[in-house]
Scaffold this motif. Structure first.
Motif, PDB file in Angstrom:
ATOM      1  N   UNK A  50      22.550  14.645  40.704  1.00  0.00           N
ATOM      2  CA  UNK A  50      22.966  13.266  40.955  1.00  0.00           C
ATOM      3  C   UNK A  50      22.916  12.393  39.696  1.00  0.00           C
ATOM      4  N   UNK A  51      23.082  12.979  38.526  1.00  0.00           N
ATOM      5  CA  UNK A  51      23.054  12.201  37.280  1.00  0.00           C
ATOM      6  C   UNK A  51      24.318  11.360  37.174  1.00  0.00           C
ATOM      7  N   UNK A  52      24.136  10.113  36.746  1.00  0.00           N
ATOM      8  CA  UNK A  52      25.257   9.190  36.564  1.00  0.00           C
ATOM      9  C   UNK A  52      25.250   8.704  35.117  1.00  0.00           C
ATOM     10  N   UNK A  53      26.434   8.666  34.482  1.00  0.00           N
ATOM     11  CA  UNK A  53      26.537   8.216  33.092  1.00  0.00           C
ATOM     12  C   UNK A  53      27.645   7.179  32.964  1.00  0.00           C
ATOM     13  N   UNK A  54      27.409   6.178  32.095  1.00  0.00           N
ATOM     14  CA  UNK A  54      28.422   5.176  31.784  1.00  0.00           C
ATOM     15  C   UNK A  54      28.288   4.785  30.320  1.00  0.00           C
ATOM     16  N   UNK A  55      29.404   4.350  29.734  1.00  0.00           N
ATOM     17  CA  UNK A  55      29.416   3.955  28.327  1.00  0.00           C
ATOM     18  C   UNK A  55      30.031   2.567  28.214  1.00  0.00           C
ATOM     19  N   UNK A  56      29.219   1.578  27.838  1.00  0.00           N
ATOM     20  CA  UNK A  56      29.701   0.214  27.646  1.00  0.00           C
ATOM     21  C   UNK A  56      29.006  -0.408  26.448  1.00  0.00           C
ATOM     22  N   UNK A  57      29.772  -1.173  25.674  1.00  0.00           N
ATOM     23  CA  UNK A  57      29.254  -1.927  24.532  1.00  0.00           C
ATOM     24  C   UNK A  57      28.473  -1.055  23.547  1.00  0.00           C
ATOM     25  N   UNK A  58      28.921   0.170  23.321  1.00  0.00           N
ATOM     26  CA  UNK A  58      28.290   1.025  22.324  1.00  0.00           C
ATOM     27  C   UNK A  58      27.034   1.728  22.781  1.00  0.00           C
ATOM     28  N   UNK A  59      26.706   1.651  24.060  1.00  0.00           N
ATOM     29  CA  UNK A  59      25.494   2.285  24.581  1.00  0.00           C
ATOM     30  C   UNK A  59      25.867   3.214  25.730  1.00  0.00           C
ATOM     31  N   UNK A  60      25.477   4.487  25.598  1.00  0.00           N
ATOM     32  CA  UNK A  60      25.649   5.462  26.680  1.00  0.00           C
ATOM     33  C   UNK A  60      24.416   5.376  27.565  1.00  0.00           C
TER      34      UNK A  60
END
Length: 146
Positions: A116-126
């Motif tokens: 159930x791992x969730x990843x997002x990338x916004x404003x230079x931060x993963x």
């Protein structure tokens, strides 16, 4: 008795004058220091009652540049990017290449739910959220005092 003051800036300067100054000027140069610090992005890892949070600072990349994988209990985050820039002038041609790559690996705790791992990338931060398994979540209850 003679007291000798120690100056950490100039180690062994009496034995080899100028020797350390040469290395400090070369190794302390921004060309080398930028390469050493920029090779691996910084990571913050935090834990709450519900999940683990991983924040990886990687400005200038796109979400397509990342490869996130899990093999056994190892979470790997990697990126590889190359840029090419060229400019032509009178009688010469100049090309500049820039390659950057990194890999960060983390051993997942047994309490993490890898499905159930969730990843997002916004404003230079993963940002990655690793939920905990239900049996690993802290259970709190009120104890009555008699």
């Amino acid at each position: 008795m003679t007291l000798v003051k120690f100056n950490p800036e100039k180690k062994n300067s009496a034995l080899l004058p100028g020797f350390n100054d040469i290395f400090e000027s070369v190794l302390g140069d921004t060309f080398f220091t930028d390469r050493r610090t920029a090779s691996v992005p910084a990571v913050n890892i935090s834990e709450s009652a519900e999940a683990y949070q991983i924040e990886l600072a990687a400005p200038g990349l796109k979400k397509e540049d990342f490869k996130v994988s899990i093999e056994k209990d190892i979470l790997s985050i990697s990126s590889q990017r190359s840029e090419e820039s060229s400019s032509e002038s009178k009688t010469y041609n100049r090309r500049e290449y820039s390659y950057s790559a990194f890999t960060r690996s983390f051993t997942l705790p047994e309490s993490a739910d890898a499905d159930r791992i969730h990843a997002s990338y916004t404003d230079g931060v993963l940002k990655m959220t690793l939920p905990k398994k239900e049996e690993a979540k802290a259970v709190s209850r009120q104890i009555e005092i008699s």
